[in-house]
Motif scaffolding. Sequence first.
Motif, PDB file in Angstrom:
ATOM      1  N   ALA A 198      17.247   4.192   1.833  1.00  0.00           N
ATOM      2  CA  ALA A 198      17.047   2.918   2.528  1.00  0.00           C
ATOM      3  C   ALA A 198      15.633   2.395   2.302  1.00  0.00           C
ATOM      4  CB  ALA A 198      17.307   3.085   4.029  1.00  0.00           C
ATOM      5  N   GLU A 199      14.658   3.306   2.240  1.00  0.00           N
ATOM      6  CA  GLU A 199      13.254   2.917   2.091  1.00  0.00           C
ATOM      7  C   GLU A 199      12.613   3.785   1.021  1.00  0.00           C
ATOM      8  OE1 GLU A 199      11.495   3.350   5.952  1.00  0.00           O
ATOM      9  OE2 GLU A 199      12.357   1.461   6.638  1.00  0.00           O
ATOM     10  N   PRO A 200      12.793   3.410  -0.246  1.00  0.00           N
ATOM     11  CA  PRO A 200      12.294   4.257  -1.347  1.00  0.00           C
ATOM     12  C   PRO A 200      10.772   4.440  -1.327  1.00  0.00           C
ATOM     13  CG  PRO A 200      13.264   2.214  -2.193  1.00  0.00           C
ATOM     14  CD  PRO A 200      13.517   2.238  -0.729  1.00  0.00           C
ATOM     15  N   PHE A 201      10.078   3.587  -0.564  1.00  0.00           N
ATOM     16  CA  PHE A 201       8.621   3.709  -0.496  1.00  0.00           C
ATOM     17  C   PHE A 201       8.183   4.650   0.623  1.00  0.00           C
ATOM     18  CE2 PHE A 201      10.174  -0.055   1.684  1.00  0.00           C
ATOM     19  CZ  PHE A 201       9.744   0.171   2.988  1.00  0.00           C
ATOM     20  N   ALA A 202       9.158   5.235   1.346  1.00  0.00           N
ATOM     21  CA  ALA A 202       8.808   6.116   2.466  1.00  0.00           C
ATOM     22  C   ALA A 202       7.975   7.301   1.971  1.00  0.00           C
ATOM     23  CB  ALA A 202      10.069   6.606   3.155  1.00  0.00           C
ATOM     24  N   ILE A 203       6.853   7.539   2.629  1.00  0.00           N
ATOM     25  CA  ILE A 203       5.998   8.653   2.229  1.00  0.00           C
ATOM     26  C   ILE A 203       5.892   9.695   3.332  1.00  0.00           C
ATOM     27  CG2 ILE A 203       4.642   7.418   0.491  1.00  0.00           C
ATOM     28  CD1 ILE A 203       2.567   6.862   2.663  1.00  0.00           C
ATOM     29  N   ARG A 204       6.588   9.427   4.457  1.00  0.00           N
ATOM     30  CA  ARG A 204       6.605  10.398   5.554  1.00  0.00           C
ATOM     31  C   ARG A 204       8.036  10.610   6.020  1.00  0.00           C
ATOM     32  NH1 ARG A 204       2.236   7.193   6.627  1.00  0.00           N
ATOM     33  NH2 ARG A 204       0.244   8.265   6.773  1.00  0.00           N
ATOM     34  N   CYS A 205       8.311  11.790   6.572  1.00  0.00           N
ATOM     35  CA  CYS A 205       9.614  12.024   7.173  1.00  0.00           C
ATOM     36  C   CYS A 205       9.710  11.199   8.459  1.00  0.00           C
ATOM     37  CB  CYS A 205       9.818  13.512   7.450  1.00  0.00           C
ATOM     38  SG  CYS A 205       8.787  14.156   8.774  1.00  0.00           S
ATOM     39  N   ARG A 243       0.837  -1.197   0.000  1.00  0.00           N
ATOM     40  CA  ARG A 243       0.000   0.000   0.000  1.00  0.00           C
ATOM     41  C   ARG A 243       0.881   1.259   0.000  1.00  0.00           C
ATOM     42  NH1 ARG A 243      -3.878  -1.452   4.032  1.00  0.00           N
ATOM     43  NH2 ARG A 243      -2.462  -0.555   5.524  1.00  0.00           N
ATOM     44  N   GLU A 244       1.965   1.201   0.789  1.00  0.00           N
ATOM     45  CA  GLU A 244       2.884   2.341   0.823  1.00  0.00           C
ATOM     46  C   GLU A 244       3.556   2.537  -0.530  1.00  0.00           C
ATOM     47  OE1 GLU A 244       5.615   2.004   4.059  1.00  0.00           O
ATOM     48  OE2 GLU A 244       4.040   2.185   5.561  1.00  0.00           O
ATOM     49  N   ILE A 245       3.918   1.421  -1.161  1.00  0.00           N
ATOM     50  CA  ILE A 245       4.544   1.515  -2.479  1.00  0.00           C
ATOM     51  C   ILE A 245       3.569   2.138  -3.476  1.00  0.00           C
ATOM     52  CG2 ILE A 245       5.391   0.151  -4.435  1.00  0.00           C
ATOM     53  CD1 ILE A 245       6.638  -1.771  -2.394  1.00  0.00           C
ATOM     54  N   GLY A 246       2.321   1.690  -3.424  1.00  0.00           N
ATOM     55  CA  GLY A 246       1.306   2.265  -4.313  1.00  0.00           C
ATOM     56  C   GLY A 246       1.172   3.760  -4.098  1.00  0.00           C
ATOM     57  N   GLU A 247       1.229   4.157  -2.835  1.00  0.00           N
ATOM     58  CA  GLU A 247       1.105   5.569  -2.519  1.00  0.00           C
ATOM     59  C   GLU A 247       2.347   6.339  -2.981  1.00  0.00           C
ATOM     60  OE1 GLU A 247      -0.476   7.866   1.360  1.00  0.00           O
ATOM     61  OE2 GLU A 247      -0.736   5.687   1.422  1.00  0.00           O
ATOM     62  N   ALA A 248       3.511   5.739  -2.785  1.00  0.00           N
ATOM     63  CA  ALA A 248       4.756   6.377  -3.219  1.00  0.00           C
ATOM     64  C   ALA A 248       4.751   6.557  -4.741  1.00  0.00           C
ATOM     65  CB  ALA A 248       5.961   5.546  -2.771  1.00  0.00           C
ATOM     66  N   LEU A 249       4.262   5.546  -5.466  1.00  0.00           N
ATOM     67  CA  LEU A 249       4.197   5.639  -6.933  1.00  0.00           C
ATOM     68  C   LEU A 249       3.232   6.741  -7.357  1.00  0.00           C
ATOM     69  CD1 LEU A 249       4.229   1.854  -7.906  1.00  0.00           C
ATOM     70  CD2 LEU A 249       5.906   3.561  -8.627  1.00  0.00           C
ATOM     71  N   ALA A 250       2.108   6.835  -6.665  1.00  0.00           N
ATOM     72  CA  ALA A 250       1.131   7.875  -6.995  1.00  0.00           C
ATOM     73  C   ALA A 250       1.734   9.251  -6.740  1.00  0.00           C
ATOM     74  CB  ALA A 250      -0.142   7.680  -6.166  1.00  0.00           C
ATOM     75  N   ARG A 251       2.498   9.380  -5.647  1.00  0.00           N
ATOM     76  CA  ARG A 251       3.119  10.659  -5.323  1.00  0.00           C
ATOM     77  C   ARG A 251       4.210  10.991  -6.336  1.00  0.00           C
ATOM     78  NH1 ARG A 251       1.729  12.750  -0.623  1.00  0.00           N
ATOM     79  NH2 ARG A 251       3.653  13.908  -0.282  1.00  0.00           N
ATOM     80  N   LEU A 252       4.877   9.957  -6.804  1.00  0.00           N
ATOM     81  CA  LEU A 252       5.903  10.144  -7.820  1.00  0.00           C
ATOM     82  C   LEU A 252       5.274  10.730  -9.091  1.00  0.00           C
ATOM     83  CD1 LEU A 252       8.939   9.566  -8.366  1.00  0.00           C
ATOM     84  CD2 LEU A 252       8.276   7.330  -9.188  1.00  0.00           C
ATOM     85  N   ASP A 253       4.165  10.133  -9.518  1.00  0.00           N
ATOM     86  CA  ASP A 253       3.484  10.617 -10.719  1.00  0.00           C
ATOM     87  C   ASP A 253       2.924  12.022 -10.527  1.00  0.00           C
ATOM     88  OD1 ASP A 253       4.042   8.350 -12.123  1.00  0.00           O
ATOM     89  OD2 ASP A 253       2.169   7.347 -11.608  1.00  0.00           O
ATOM     90  N   GLY A 298       9.187  12.395  -2.363  1.00  0.00           N
ATOM     91  CA  GLY A 298      10.295  12.953  -1.600  1.00  0.00           C
ATOM     92  C   GLY A 298       9.833  13.979  -0.581  1.00  0.00           C
ATOM     93  N   LEU A 299       8.557  14.360  -0.674  1.00  0.00           N
ATOM     94  CA  LEU A 299       7.994  15.261   0.335  1.00  0.00           C
ATOM     95  C   LEU A 299       7.150  14.437   1.302  1.00  0.00           C
ATOM     96  CD1 LEU A 299       6.786  18.339  -1.769  1.00  0.00           C
ATOM     97  CD2 LEU A 299       8.975  17.983  -0.601  1.00  0.00           C
ATOM     98  N   CYS A 300       7.191  14.829   2.557  1.00  0.00           N
ATOM     99  CA  CYS A 300       6.421  14.121   3.575  1.00  0.00           C
ATOM    100  C   CYS A 300       4.929  14.295   3.322  1.00  0.00           C
ATOM    101  CB  CYS A 300       6.798  14.634   4.956  1.00  0.00           C
ATOM    102  SG  CYS A 300       5.793  13.927   6.271  1.00  0.00           S
ATOM    103  N   LYS A 301       4.198  13.182   3.400  1.00  0.00           N
ATOM    104  CA  LYS A 301       2.756  13.209   3.187  1.00  0.00           C
ATOM    105  C   LYS A 301       2.056  14.068   4.244  1.00  0.00           C
ATOM    106  CE  LYS A 301      -1.177  10.089   3.377  1.00  0.00           C
ATOM    107  NZ  LYS A 301      -1.658   8.707   3.410  1.00  0.00           N
TER     108      LYS A 301
END
Length: 131
Positions: free
Chosen positions: A109-116, A78-88, A93-96
């Motif tokens: 270390a965690e490319p799927f990170a969506i929060r600082c 789910r985090e990866i899906g969210e990270a991909l959506a944020r990428l598009d 790279g910005l905190c959700k």
Amino acid sequence: MSTPYPLEPRSAAAAQVRATLQDREARLRAEVEATRARGEGDPTRVAREATDRGEDAESQVELGLNDAEVARDVAELREIGEALARLDAGRYGLCKDCDEPIDERRLAAEPFAIRCTACQGRFELARSRRA
Ligand SMILES: [Zn+2]
């Protein structure tokens, strides 16, 4: 030179992150499949289909899952899906939560990170209190 965040969606850096995330996504899905195949029945079917549709199916996931390993993988998917959506969306790279740039080392270390780090800590604390 450090990578400027948020990533421009059509940049080479974004393409690289996208490939990394999609690779990880494929591997996690295979893992979920394998774990599911070991167990009886099909408790993750609903969650998997919801993930395939890219929906946030938190309630369905929680209803259907009791396997901690699968639950963790599905949460990461789910985090990866969210990270991909944020990428598009040009927000990668910005905190959700606070909109501040996420630490580069954390993203490495965690490319799927969506929060600082600070917001992730708060998020996990809140989640553990709900559980
Ligand atoms: Zn934050």
